[in-house]
Motif scaffolding. Structure first.
Motif, short mmCIF file in Angstrom:
data_model
loop_
_atom_site.label_atom_id
_atom_site.label_comp_id
_atom_site.label_asym_id
_atom_site.label_seq_id
_atom_site.Cartn_x
_atom_site.Cartn_y
_atom_site.Cartn_z
N ALA A 210 0.84 -1.21 0.00
CA ALA A 210 0.00 0.00 0.00
C ALA A 210 0.87 1.25 0.00
CB ALA A 210 -0.92 -0.02 1.22
N MET A 211 1.96 1.24 0.78
CA MET A 211 2.87 2.39 0.80
C MET A 211 3.50 2.60 -0.58
SD MET A 211 4.96 2.12 4.38
CE MET A 211 4.16 2.40 5.96
N ASP A 212 3.86 1.50 -1.23
CA ASP A 212 4.46 1.60 -2.56
C ASP A 212 3.50 2.29 -3.54
OD1 ASP A 212 6.46 1.13 -4.47
OD2 ASP A 212 5.42 -0.66 -5.18
N MET A 213 2.21 1.92 -3.48
CA MET A 213 1.21 2.56 -4.34
C MET A 213 1.02 4.02 -3.97
SD MET A 213 -1.80 -0.25 -5.01
CE MET A 213 -1.98 -0.79 -3.32
N TYR A 214 0.98 4.28 -2.65
CA TYR A 214 0.76 5.65 -2.20
C TYR A 214 1.90 6.57 -2.63
CZ TYR A 214 -0.46 9.55 0.85
OH TYR A 214 -0.80 10.80 1.32
N LEU A 215 3.14 6.13 -2.46
CA LEU A 215 4.29 6.95 -2.83
C LEU A 215 4.40 7.14 -4.34
CD1 LEU A 215 6.99 5.63 -0.33
CD2 LEU A 215 5.70 7.76 -0.21
N GLU A 216 3.90 6.17 -5.09
CA GLU A 216 3.92 6.31 -6.54
C GLU A 216 2.95 7.39 -6.99
OE1 GLU A 216 3.32 3.58 -10.56
OE2 GLU A 216 3.34 2.66 -8.57
N VAL A 217 1.76 7.44 -6.35
CA VAL A 217 0.76 8.47 -6.69
C VAL A 217 1.17 9.83 -6.15
CG1 VAL A 217 -1.64 9.18 -6.38
CG2 VAL A 217 -1.09 6.77 -6.82
N HIS A 218 1.79 9.84 -4.96
CA HIS A 218 2.20 11.10 -4.31
C HIS A 218 3.71 11.28 -4.46
CE1 HIS A 218 -1.62 9.93 -2.47
NE2 HIS A 218 -1.82 11.21 -2.22
N ILE B 138 5.75 8.43 6.68
CA ILE B 138 4.92 7.33 6.18
C ILE B 138 5.61 5.99 6.45
CG2 ILE B 138 4.03 6.25 4.08
CD1 ILE B 138 3.53 9.09 3.01
N CYS B 139 6.91 5.93 6.18
CA CYS B 139 7.66 4.67 6.35
C CYS B 139 7.81 4.27 7.81
CB CYS B 139 9.03 4.79 5.69
SG CYS B 139 8.95 4.97 3.89
N GLN C 266 15.68 -1.99 -3.20
CA GLN C 266 15.92 -1.48 -4.55
C GLN C 266 14.85 -0.50 -5.01
OE1 GLN C 266 17.06 -4.78 -7.31
NE2 GLN C 266 16.75 -6.11 -5.53
N ASN C 267 13.94 -0.13 -4.11
CA ASN C 267 12.80 0.72 -4.48
C ASN C 267 13.18 2.19 -4.34
OD1 ASN C 267 10.28 1.91 -4.87
ND2 ASN C 267 9.20 0.30 -3.75
N SER C 268 13.32 2.90 -5.45
CA SER C 268 13.75 4.30 -5.43
C SER C 268 12.69 5.23 -4.87
CB SER C 268 14.13 4.74 -6.85
OG SER C 268 13.01 4.60 -7.73
N LYS C 269 11.44 4.78 -4.76
CA LYS C 269 10.38 5.65 -4.22
C LYS C 269 10.52 5.83 -2.72
CE LYS C 269 6.94 3.21 -6.01
NZ LYS C 269 7.56 2.31 -7.00
N PHE C 270 11.25 4.91 -2.06
CA PHE C 270 11.41 4.97 -0.61
C PHE C 270 12.72 5.69 -0.26
CE2 PHE C 270 8.12 1.96 -0.95
CZ PHE C 270 7.51 1.82 0.28
N PRO C 271 12.76 6.37 0.89
CA PRO C 271 14.00 7.03 1.33
C PRO C 271 15.13 6.01 1.50
CG PRO C 271 12.13 7.75 2.65
CD PRO C 271 11.65 6.60 1.83
N SER C 272 16.38 6.47 1.35
CA SER C 272 17.53 5.57 1.44
C SER C 272 17.64 4.94 2.82
CB SER C 272 18.81 6.34 1.12
OG SER C 272 18.98 7.43 2.02
N ARG C 273 17.21 5.65 3.83
CA ARG C 273 17.32 5.11 5.18
C ARG C 273 16.45 3.87 5.36
NH1 ARG C 273 16.40 10.65 8.45
NH2 ARG C 273 15.47 11.23 6.44
#
Length: 541
Positions: A384-392, A403-404, A422-429
């Motif tokens: 769900a977070m992956d979808m949310y960050l993709e839209v936002h 969010i994370c 490997q997901n660039s939508k998420f922060p590096s931390r």
């Protein structure tokens, strides 16, 4: 023969005008005697106007017949309530002729209510609701209910434990005779629904209270209330519908909530929201739904947002459901129920995540509303977070980190951790946190596989079963193997199990080394873009 004069004009509720003999009517009516005093002249024509005469023209005609017949009239179940109301309204407790007054006659007839038929009691109740409340009316109603409810209890011989509030009938056996028997039982329990639909809300409220006092099945009562609400909506105005919903919600609230169908509660809630019912009614419905949220479905929760709110679905309503579920359940909410709600919320969060108008604070509120014990896995939250960050995509680093923070990395599967790293939508931390979690799991797995207790510090140790193990740890490789010495047939399964675990550990090591290499490259590229070298930021827990 008595001479009759028509010297009194009576306007009854604007419906009809009667011309009657003033002397005859006044001889029975204390109200009119008080109004006219000693003025009993036959030649004088007077006029009286009534605005709230019980039963209107029909009621006055019955009273006139009683007076003109010298205080005699046939009192039946079909007119007793009307005659009693008229008698109290006109003050007919005493009369000049000395005959038995109308109040005494009707009250004496009311003593025979236990002998009335079902239809006769229903006719009396219908009359009761059509007339203004007068003296002694509540006592009459109670007598009718005291006779009616026991008959219902005897004919509706169905126990609450044999039915489910959400089932359309009772659980039926495959045996045909048993099936027919159950259908007949259900029919016996609900045959009276249609008879009571014609009754007004105030009578239904009294009826439900009386049936509760008689230990009537709350499942059947809740079914009737939903049936009543739907039936009374036909032809009703918006104001009438709102009154019906508010009254039905109040009566449902007085029942055992577990006996009320969750599906039907959602149905009446949607109607209530469209009618803009009062806050008390909404709170009652939300509390009842929240108490059995584990019985809800995703479709139930997808309630459109109220006018003026940008969200696609009413997220605040669902948050209130969750608070009611946790508050109502307290410490006795079973683990199974809690996890069922957790699974439901994973589906709901995934459904609302693509909403571009959903604020980060609301998304996080949904994700953290339930305690950690509600979920064994956070893979659903991650998706769900992956979808949310993709839209936002325009969210700041700080907003994405908030969010994370709702994510429990320890409850992510190996596949989810690999994807997150490997997901660039998420922060590096978060990628670092995923790697640490993955490494911790790998280490635990290795420790679990090295279950043989060594008896010396030698690189080669022997277990009590005679299996020789070689364990080499150099930071990059872990090798685990078993060499058969004198294994019996019973130990053959153990050897196969150890070999299988050896292969799995080696595969996990390959994945871990690959992830570490990729993470090192990511961190190197990000650090090189910074002008000042600095230590790694504090990880989000």
């Amino acid at each position: 023969m008595m001479e009759v004069f028509c010297n009194l004009e009576v306007d009854v509720n604007g419906q009809e005008i009667f011309l009657v003999d003033k002397k005859i009517i006044l001889s029975f009516s204390g109200r009119l005697r008080k109004l006219f005093g000693k003025s009993m002249s036959k030649s004088r024509n007077d006029k009286v106007i009534f605005h709230d005469f019980p039963g209107g023209a029909q009621g006055f005609e019955l009273m006139a017949r009683f007076c003109y017949n010298n205080g005699r009239i046939e009192v039946t179940p079909s007119n007793i309530i009307l005659l009693n109301s008229v008698a109290h309204f006109m003050g007919m407790a005493k009369d000049v002729s000395g005959t038995q007054n109308l109040i005494e006659q009707t009250e004496k007839s009311l003593e025979g209510i236990p002998d009335w038929t079902w239809s006769e009691i229903l006719v009396a109740l219908k009359q009761y609701q059509d007339f203004p409340l007068v003296e002694n009316s509540s006592a009459i109603l109670q007598k009718c209910l005291d006779s009616l409810v026991p008959r219902l209890a005897m004919s509706s011989d169905v126990s609450p434990s044999t039915s489910s509030p959400d089932s359309s009938g009772f659980r039926l056996s495959c045996d045909t005779r048993s099936t027919e028997s159950m259908k007949n039982s259900f029919s016996r329990a609900t045959w009276w629904f249609e008879d009571f639909v014609v009754l007004h809300l105030n009578l239904i409220e009294n009826l439900i209270k009386a049936m509760i006092a008689q230990k009537f099945s709350h499942v059947i009562l809740s079914r009737f209330l939903f049936y009543y609400q739907k039936s009374r909506f036909s032809g009703a105005t918006s104001d009438e519908k709102r009154m019906i919903v508010e009254s039905v919600a109040e009566m449902l609230f007085s029942l055992h909530w577990s006996s009320v169908s969750c599906k039907n509660l959602f149905g009446i809630l949607r109607v209530a929201l469209s009618l803009n019912v009062n806050k008390c009614c909404r709170n009652r419905l939300e509390s009842m739904i929240g108490s059995q949220l584990d019985q809800a479905t995703l479709d139930n929760l997808l309630v459109p947002s109220p006018p003026g709110v940008a969200y696609l679905y009413d997220v605040n309503l669902v948050l209130r459901f969750l608070r009611s579920f946790l508050r109502g359940g307290g410490c006795w909410v079973s683990s199974a129920r809690l996890k069922k709600v957790g699974s439901l919320m994973d589906l709901y969060i995934a459904e609302v995540a693509p909403d571009s108008c959903l604020k980060p604070s609301k998304f996080v509120a949904l994700a953290v509303a339930l305690p950690e014990s509600a979920r064994d896995s956070h893979d659903g939250i991650y998706r769900a977070m992956d979808m949310y960050l993709e839209v936002h995509a325009g969210l700041s680093e700080e907003e994405r980190m908030k969010i994370c923070c709702a994510l429990n990395y320890e409850k992510l599967s190996s596949e989810a951790c690999k994807h997150l790293a490997q997901n660039s939508k998420f922060p590096s931390r978060t990628a670092v946190q995923a790697l640490i979690s993955q490494h911790s799991k790998l280490k635990s797995l290795i420790q679990d596989t090295s279950y043989v207790k060594p008896i010396s510090d030698s690189p080669f140790s022997y277990s009590e079963k005679g299996t020789k193990l070689k364990k080499v740890e150099d930071g990059d490789q872990v090798v685990l193997y078993a060499r058969k010495l004198d294994l019996s047939s019973e130990n053959e399964k153990l050897r196969a199990h150890l070999q299988g675990m050896q292969w799995r550990v080696m595969e996990l090591e390959k994945v871990c080394r690959k992830m570490q290499t990729q993470m090192a490259k990511i961190m190197k590229s990000r650090l090189s873009s910074s002008s000042n070298a600095r230590s790694l930021p504090r990880l989000c827990s």
